[in-house]
Structures are given as C-alpha cells and as structure tokens.
Design an enzyme around this catalytic site. Structure first.
Site, PDB file in Angstrom:
ATOM      1  CE  LYS A  99      41.331  37.092  33.490  1.00 11.24           C
ATOM      2  NZ  LYS A  99      40.029  37.503  32.941  1.00 11.24           N
ATOM      3  N   GLY A 160      33.435  44.318  29.811  1.00 12.84           N
ATOM      4  CA  GLY A 160      32.124  44.336  29.167  1.00 12.84           C
ATOM      5  C   GLY A 160      31.723  45.649  28.538  1.00 12.84           C
ATOM      6  CB  ALA A 186      38.625  43.741  30.517  1.00  6.96           C
ATOM      7  N   GLY A 187      37.386  44.870  27.680  1.00  4.14           N
ATOM      8  CA  GLY A 187      37.158  46.107  26.939  1.00  4.14           C
ATOM      9  C   GLY A 187      37.156  45.984  25.431  1.00  4.14           C
ATOM     10  CG  ASN A 208      33.112  36.281  27.847  1.00  2.62           C
ATOM     11  OD1 ASN A 208      33.094  35.852  28.988  1.00  2.62           O
ATOM     12  ND2 ASN A 208      32.140  35.954  27.008  1.00  2.62           N
TER      13      ASN A 208
END
Length: 256
Positions: A99, A160, A186-187, A208
């Site tokens: 990635k 995040g 993300a987000g 995550n």
C-alpha cells in the site's frame, strides 16, 4: 449469489481490511482482527515492529500464513522515502503487494498526488502490485489506474478524523469509472460509515482508528464486520427507487 473479492489476483474472504496502528498492544490488535473477520491487515513498515526478533513482533500475534500482510508507507512525505520503505519490505519480507501513501503535509495528512502518481509508476515497473491511498478526485483516481495501480483507495475524510464519507458523489464517480477495486480508506468513524461506503458500490473498506480508538475496540471490530457485510448485501440487492410522494405498502383496492 457468487460474490468474489479479489485484489491484484488475490482472493479475500472479507471486504474489510484492518489497520494495525494505535492499539493498546499487539494482543489487542490480534483480538480486533479476529473479531473483524478480516483476512488482510495493513502494517506501517516504519512504525510497527515486524522484523526485530529480540522484541515482540506483530507476527507473534497475527500469523502471516493465515492473514495477508499489506506493508504501507505511513509516515512518508516524499517519493524517495516511500520507495525506500517498500523496497526494504520486499527485500526483508518478500512482499510485493503493498500500500502506497505519500503524504502532503502533517496537518491534513492528505496525499501528495503528484509524487503518489510518480511513485506508483516506478513501483509498478519494479514488479510491485500497488494499492494506492489517494484523494477523492476522480481524475487522479483514473490516472492512478492508467499507470498500473492494483487498487484505488480514496479517502473518505482526513486520516484519523472519524468524519465519515464527506463526498459520496466523488466516491461513486471513482467506483463507476474504475475497473480495479475501489477501497475506501481513511475517515471512517463508525460502523454506519462502512455500510455507506459499501452501499455506494465500493469493493472494500479499510478501518483503523475507528476501531482502535473506540471505547470497546473488539466490539467495534465486530460491528465493522457486519456493517461491511450489510452494506455489500444492500448494494447487491439493489436500492428501491426514490419517490416524491407516498406509496402505500398495503393495497388500497378492495378495502372494506
């Protein structure tokens, strides 16, 4: 209905990919991955110990023979750093499916798309299969596909932030034009965000912080598992048409 998920020719059972940062320890990380049902985890090569045998390693807790490791370049702010990191990952661990993240600045952690595209070109020429973190710009996404990206990973919102999908239209445009998998990255802040991503037609979701920073990470990991499944089934089932006026769910003819 047969519904196969493949990335760079690799078949995955789950459409949920788990990031391994920010957890309390490796044990909690492993428990979250198990609860999520994911069979791919992404690992920051520069931050997570996967090599030093003298210290606890992620591999002590998550078996790379059972779970696919996806090395990433988190923390890299230019092409040379990112390329060096992934070449090291290939040399030491034999990883070719990777990635790519080339960040633009520390405040937003938005990708530097100019360096991201150039890095993708180089890595593809060197034999890597590259899943690429990018903006939600359909033109940039198409360019990445054109230069050989194995998967397009547009952000839903800043890394995040937990803000959820901020631009559904762009995500859908990217999905509709791309032939390679589109994975929202993300987000994501809660399970419903993952469901929305899947209902837009995305092939997968990477999560995550939403799990690691929740009050009960293992429970949230399980919630994400079912959110992704529900969203995918909803997309495949086909949404009803939106209507301006009411339409009774019970027949009105023949009422007593």
């Amino acid at each position: 209905m047969k519904d196969v998920f493949k990335v760079a020719g690799k078949k995955l059972k789950s459409r949920l990919i788990i990031g391994t940062g920010k957890y309390k320890n490796f044990k909690q990380t492993a428990e979250a991955v198990k609860a999520s049902g994911a069979d791919m985890v992404t690992v920051a090569v520069r931050r997570v110990n996967i090599l030093d045998k003298k210290k606890p390693t992620l591999m002590d807790y998550i078996n790379p023979k059972k779970i696919t490791y996806l090395p990433n370049t988190a923390g890299c702010f230019n092409s040379s750093e990112a390329l060096r990191t992934l070449r090291l990952a290939r040399e030491i661990g034999g990883w070719r499916l990777v990635k790519l993240e080339v960040l633009g600045d520390k405040k937003t952690l938005y990708p530097n798309m100019i360096e991201t595209i150039e890095s993708t070109k180089i890595l593809v020429k060197e034999g890597f299969k590259v899943m690429v973190y990018c903006t939600d710009d359909p033109l940039m996404a198409k360019k990445l596909e054109d230069v050989g990206a194995s998967a397009i990973m547009p952000l839903a919102a800043p890394i995040g932030s937990g803000l959820g999908i901020q631009n559904k239209i762009n995500i859908k445009l990217i999905k509709n034009q791309c032939k390679v998998p589109v994975i929202v990255d993300a987000g994501v802040g809660q399970a419903s965000d993952a469901t929305i991503a899947m209902e837009l037609g995305c092939d997968g979701v990477l999560v995550n912080t939403a799990i690691a920073e929740s009050k009960f990470p293992i429970l949230m990991a399980e919630a994400m598992k079912y959110a992704v499944i529900a969203g995918r089934k909803s997309y495949l089932a086909g949404r009803m048409k939106k209507k301006l006026f009411a339409d009774s769910s019970s027949p009105l003819d023949g009422l007593i």
